[in-house]
Design a protein around this motif. Structure first.
Motif, short mmCIF file in Angstrom:
data_model
loop_
_atom_site.label_atom_id
_atom_site.label_comp_id
_atom_site.label_asym_id
_atom_site.label_seq_id
_atom_site.Cartn_x
_atom_site.Cartn_y
_atom_site.Cartn_z
N GLN A 25 -14.42 91.03 82.97
CA GLN A 25 -13.83 89.77 82.54
C GLN A 25 -13.85 89.71 81.02
O GLN A 25 -14.90 89.89 80.38
N LYS A 26 -12.69 89.46 80.44
CA LYS A 26 -12.55 89.26 79.01
C LYS A 26 -11.91 87.90 78.80
O LYS A 26 -10.76 87.68 79.16
N ASP A 27 -12.70 86.98 78.24
CA ASP A 27 -12.22 85.63 78.01
C ASP A 27 -11.73 85.04 79.33
O ASP A 27 -12.49 84.98 80.29
N HIS A 28 -10.46 84.65 79.44
CA HIS A 28 -9.95 83.97 80.63
C HIS A 28 -9.31 84.92 81.62
O HIS A 28 -8.72 84.47 82.61
N ALA A 39 -2.22 85.57 75.85
CA ALA A 39 -2.26 84.43 74.93
C ALA A 39 -1.32 83.33 75.42
O ALA A 39 -1.64 82.13 75.32
N TRP A 66 -7.36 73.26 76.60
CA TRP A 66 -7.35 74.57 77.25
C TRP A 66 -6.78 75.66 76.35
O TRP A 66 -6.84 76.83 76.69
N SER A 70 -12.49 79.69 85.75
CA SER A 70 -12.69 80.43 84.50
C SER A 70 -11.79 81.65 84.44
O SER A 70 -11.59 82.22 83.37
N LYS A 106 -2.84 81.37 78.19
CA LYS A 106 -3.87 80.43 77.73
C LYS A 106 -3.27 79.14 77.20
O LYS A 106 -3.93 78.11 77.17
N GLN A 123 -1.80 91.59 75.42
CA GLN A 123 -2.50 90.52 74.70
C GLN A 123 -1.58 89.34 74.44
O GLN A 123 -2.00 88.18 74.51
N ASP A 137 -8.45 77.65 71.19
CA ASP A 137 -8.75 78.87 70.43
C ASP A 137 -7.64 79.91 70.50
O ASP A 137 -7.84 81.07 70.20
N CYS A 138 -6.42 79.47 70.91
CA CYS A 138 -5.29 80.40 70.93
C CYS A 138 -4.87 80.74 69.51
O CYS A 138 -4.88 79.89 68.62
#
Length: 273
Positions: A13-16, A207, A267, A51, A210, A203, A270-271
């Protein structure tokens, strides 16, 4: 998050996002019955885990998945010779894959497939149930089943849903092989990259995931999947109720306030731009 122990999958798991790597590189990540059951266990374990907003499916060592494991077929053949008249090991083996791919198709998370190298048979089917598919230009797609004397039994409905009846018939009945650009033209994948750019494309997709409200995404995916499976009035009635619930719910209120206040919603705080 309480993930099951797996032998044929690598989990991180990396971040979301939960990254699932098919990990049988010696056979180009061919899908064994064990891998099928492990994928089912992983998706079952995260179905209610908010999560995990995205699931990334990828294969180890430059190949996505070369299809079903021939050793499993041999094992089913041996079992069939000993089976009683009420059991059919071939049916069981094939149907389990169908249950797995149905589960992945309906997963509440955004499923992102990153496909490189071999994308054949069951791997092709798995790509067809992703919400977003990113392909290497050099990837090799195909439905080779009929050349082996068998039908793409559990895969065919999902291929039809992905690209339509006309193209599905051609690909399945000719066993055609083609690259990432042709896969994009057919609508199997959404983006084609050089191998060097795939990670950046992934990535960018994560993003974008998110930036979308988690519950709104879950409801939207369920709504989209219901089209064609229920009467239109029923779909629209349910959609109106979901819309009302969301507008009055926490995400709807937060999204509206964030828009008015010219800030990111919680939500997506932090994008990166």
């Amino acid at each position: 998050m309480n993930l099951p122990t797996t032998e044929t999958l690598l989990l991180e798991q990396k971040d979301h996002a939960l990254h699932i790597t098919l990990n049988r590189p010696s056979v180009r990540n061919a899908m064994s019955l064990q891998m099928v059951h492990e994928l089912m266990a992983v998706f079952e374990s995260i179905k209610d885990d908010r999560s995990v907003r995205a699931v990334v499916l990828r294969g180890a060592d430059g190949h996505f998945c070369a299809g079903g494991d021939i050793k499993d077929m041999a094992g089913a053949r041996a079992a069939a010779s000993k089976a009683d008249e009420n059991s059919d090991p071939f049916y069981t083996l094939n149907r389990e894959f169908g249950r797995m791919i149905t589960q992945v198709n309906a997963a509440p998370q955004v499923v992102v497939a990153v496909v490189e190298g071999a994308v054949l048979g069951g791997g092709f089917g798995l790509a067809c149930v992703s919400d977003v598919a990113i392909a290497a230009e050099s990837a090799k797609f195909g439905l080779p089943e009929t050349g082996l004397g068998i039908p793409p039994a559990q895969i065919a409905p999902f291929v039809v849903n992905r690209i339509g009846l006309t193209q599905a018939r051609r690909l399945a009945l000719l066993g055609a092989r083609f690259n990432g650009s042709e896969a994009a033209r057919l609508g199997i994948v959404h983006t084609v990259c050089d191998e060097a750019n795939i990670d950046q494309e992934l990535q960018d997709v994560l993003a974008q995931v998110k930036r979308c409200a988690p519950e709104a995404n879950i409801i939207t995916k369920a709504l989209i999947l219901s089209v064609g499976n229920h009467e239109l009035d029923t779909v629209l009635d349910n959609a109106a109720q979901s819309f009302s619930d969301c507008v009055q719910g926490q995400e709807g209120q937060e999204g509206t306030m964030a828009f008015i206040q010219k800030r990111r919603p919680s939500w997506a705080e932090d994008c990166k731009e």
